[in-house]
Design an enzyme around this catalytic site. Structure first.
Site, PDB file in Angstrom:
ATOM      1  N   ASP A  22       0.839  -1.203   0.000  1.00 14.63           N
ATOM      2  CA  ASP A  22       0.000   0.000   0.000  1.00 14.63           C
ATOM      3  C   ASP A  22       0.870   1.247   0.000  1.00 14.63           C
ATOM      4  O   ASP A  22       2.021   1.237   0.461  1.00 14.63           O
ATOM      5  CB  ASP A  22      -0.958  -0.012   1.193  1.00 14.63           C
ATOM      6  CG  ASP A  22      -0.251  -0.009   2.551  1.00 14.63           C
ATOM      7  OD1 ASP A  22       0.762  -0.741   2.688  1.00 14.63           O
ATOM      8  OD2 ASP A  22      -0.705   0.706   3.455  1.00 14.63           O
ATOM      9  N   GLU A  79       0.137  -0.941   5.956  1.00 11.85           N
ATOM     10  CA  GLU A  79       1.202  -0.316   6.728  1.00 11.85           C
ATOM     11  C   GLU A  79       1.040   1.199   6.779  1.00 11.85           C
ATOM     12  O   GLU A  79       1.338   1.823   7.795  1.00 11.85           O
ATOM     13  CB  GLU A  79       2.572  -0.672   6.126  1.00 11.85           C
ATOM     14  CG  GLU A  79       3.749  -0.431   7.070  1.00 11.85           C
ATOM     15  CD  GLU A  79       4.300   0.980   7.040  1.00 11.85           C
ATOM     16  OE1 GLU A  79       5.070   1.340   7.935  1.00 11.85           O
ATOM     17  OE2 GLU A  79       3.955   1.742   6.095  1.00 11.85           O
TER      18      GLU A  79
END
Length: 390
Positions: A81, A147
């Site tokens: 991400d 994250e």
């Protein structure tokens, strides 16, 4: 799939370009994990997509891929991400185009951290091409999509699921962009903890011409915040910088000039080293605040505690690989913010090493093509050293 395999070897530059073209802004998967899953399965990895949910947070997909079922399990960990691009008009290239220009690869996630993920895969493919699948151990990739977000449905839950199933990690390298100026500058062997605080101070609202009939919450909170920042928390420790307390906001919500505010709030963040725990910090905060006033509420949220992987076999292995490829001796550091290493350290020794982080989260995020090639060679050397043939 634009990522290319030649003699079962992954091209880290082309794979990074393909990953950048997947718009995986947290919590969207964006096709990044599907791309990795297909590529790693083609290399012989057994791949699992793990999706987790929790009330009040977005669902998140994660990928765990492993090749080998015996021996030690060496894990590469990272996140697919990325943060939002901000104003696309400020970019000189498309943020999800994967543009090559002047020896650099541009795009959101190039350094943080799709480039490192591509280097993981490239290193594994080269190692397997040289040693074959029966090298006496296991290689795994743990890739989360959470994250840059709440970090609730990602690495922490993947690790818990693996542990519950008897899956063990023996050592881990996280591919966060650790280097300041040049590839090979720095390995992270720990991180400071992070504590967020919200201070709400109570007073009595009144007219500014009649202060004796009021109790100014703004005056109180100014004195209370001064008590928190008047002296340093500590002078640092053997492997950590001094802890810091930074005030992020102060607000009384008062649009009028002739009204004494009856309420005031402030938010602050403490980055703390191994001289403190969340409990000791809360006690210190309350002791300092109580000296000024007890008319307050304090809410605390801890996103991670400080940790250290003491210099040893793992840091020496990574440092040796860096020296072999770049000729540089890396600094062992605990600087920077939090990372998913804070979860992994509860399961196995972990260090962080990735690309140069100068452009991470910025407009025109980019990575030197030469660095992608070198990073994949460093990771390959790490695998070779960890699974050194007898």
């Amino acid at each position: 799939m634009r990522a290319t395999l030649s003699n079962s070897r992954v091209d880290p530059v082309e794979l990074t370009r393909s990953l950048i073209r997947c718009p995986s802004v947290t919590p969207q998967e964006g096709g990044a994990l599907a791309l990795l899953e297909g590529l790693l399965a083609g290399l012989g990895f057994a791949c699992r997509r793990l999706k987790f949910s929790e009330k009040g947070t977005p669902d998140v997909e994660n990928l765990y891929a492993r090749i080998g079922t015996v021996g030690l399990n060496f894990c590469f960990a990272g996140h697919s991400d990325v943060v939002p691009v901000g104003s696309e008009r400020a970019w000189t290239v498309g943020p999800f185009a994967g543009t090559l220009k002047d020896g650099e690869l541009y795009g959101r996630g190039a350094t943080d951290m799709k480039g490192a993920i591509a280097a993981f895969a490239a290193a594994a493919s080269r190692f397997l091409a040289a040693r074959g699948p029966d090298f006496g151990g296991s290689i795994s990739l743990l890739i989360t999509g959470d994250e840059e977000g709440p970090s609730i449905n990602g690495t922490k839950k993947v690790l818990a699921r693996l542990a519950a199933e008897g899956e063990r990690l023996d050592a881990c390298v996280v591919g966060e962009p650790t280097n300041v100026e040049r590839l090979g500058d720095m390995i992270k062997i720990g991180r400071r903890g992070s504590l967020n605080g919200r201070l709400a101070v109570r007073g009595t609202q009144g007219h500014t011409a009649y202060p004796h009939l009021a109790d100014n919450a703004a005056h109180k909170i100014v004195r209370m915040l001064a008590a928190l920042v008047s002296e340093p928390l500590d002078e640092g420790s053997a492997y950590f910088q001094p802890s810091t307390l930074q005030i992020a906001s102060v607000d009384v919500g008062n649009p009028a000039n002739n009204v004494i505010p009856g309420e005031a709030t402030a938010r602050f963040n403490i980055r703390f080293n191994d001289l403190h725990t969340p409990e000791s910090l809360e006690a210190w905060l309350r002791q300092r605040l109580d000296q000024v006033s007890r008319d307050y509420d304090l809410a605390i949220e801890v996103s991670g505690v400080s940790f250290l992987t003491s210099p040893g076999a793992l840091s020496r292995l990574v440092a040796k690989a860096i020296a072999e490829v770049t000729g540089r001796t890396p600094e062992l550091s605990t600087t920077g913010g939090t990372s998913d290493a804070r979860f992994i350290k509860d399961h196995c020794p972990v260090v962080e090493f990735g690309l140069v982080g100068r452009t991470m989260h910025k407009v025109d995020e980019r990575v030197a093509i030469a660095d992608l090639e070198e990073l994949s060679r460093i990771y390959e050397a790490v695998l070779a050293g960890y699974f050194e043939a007898p």
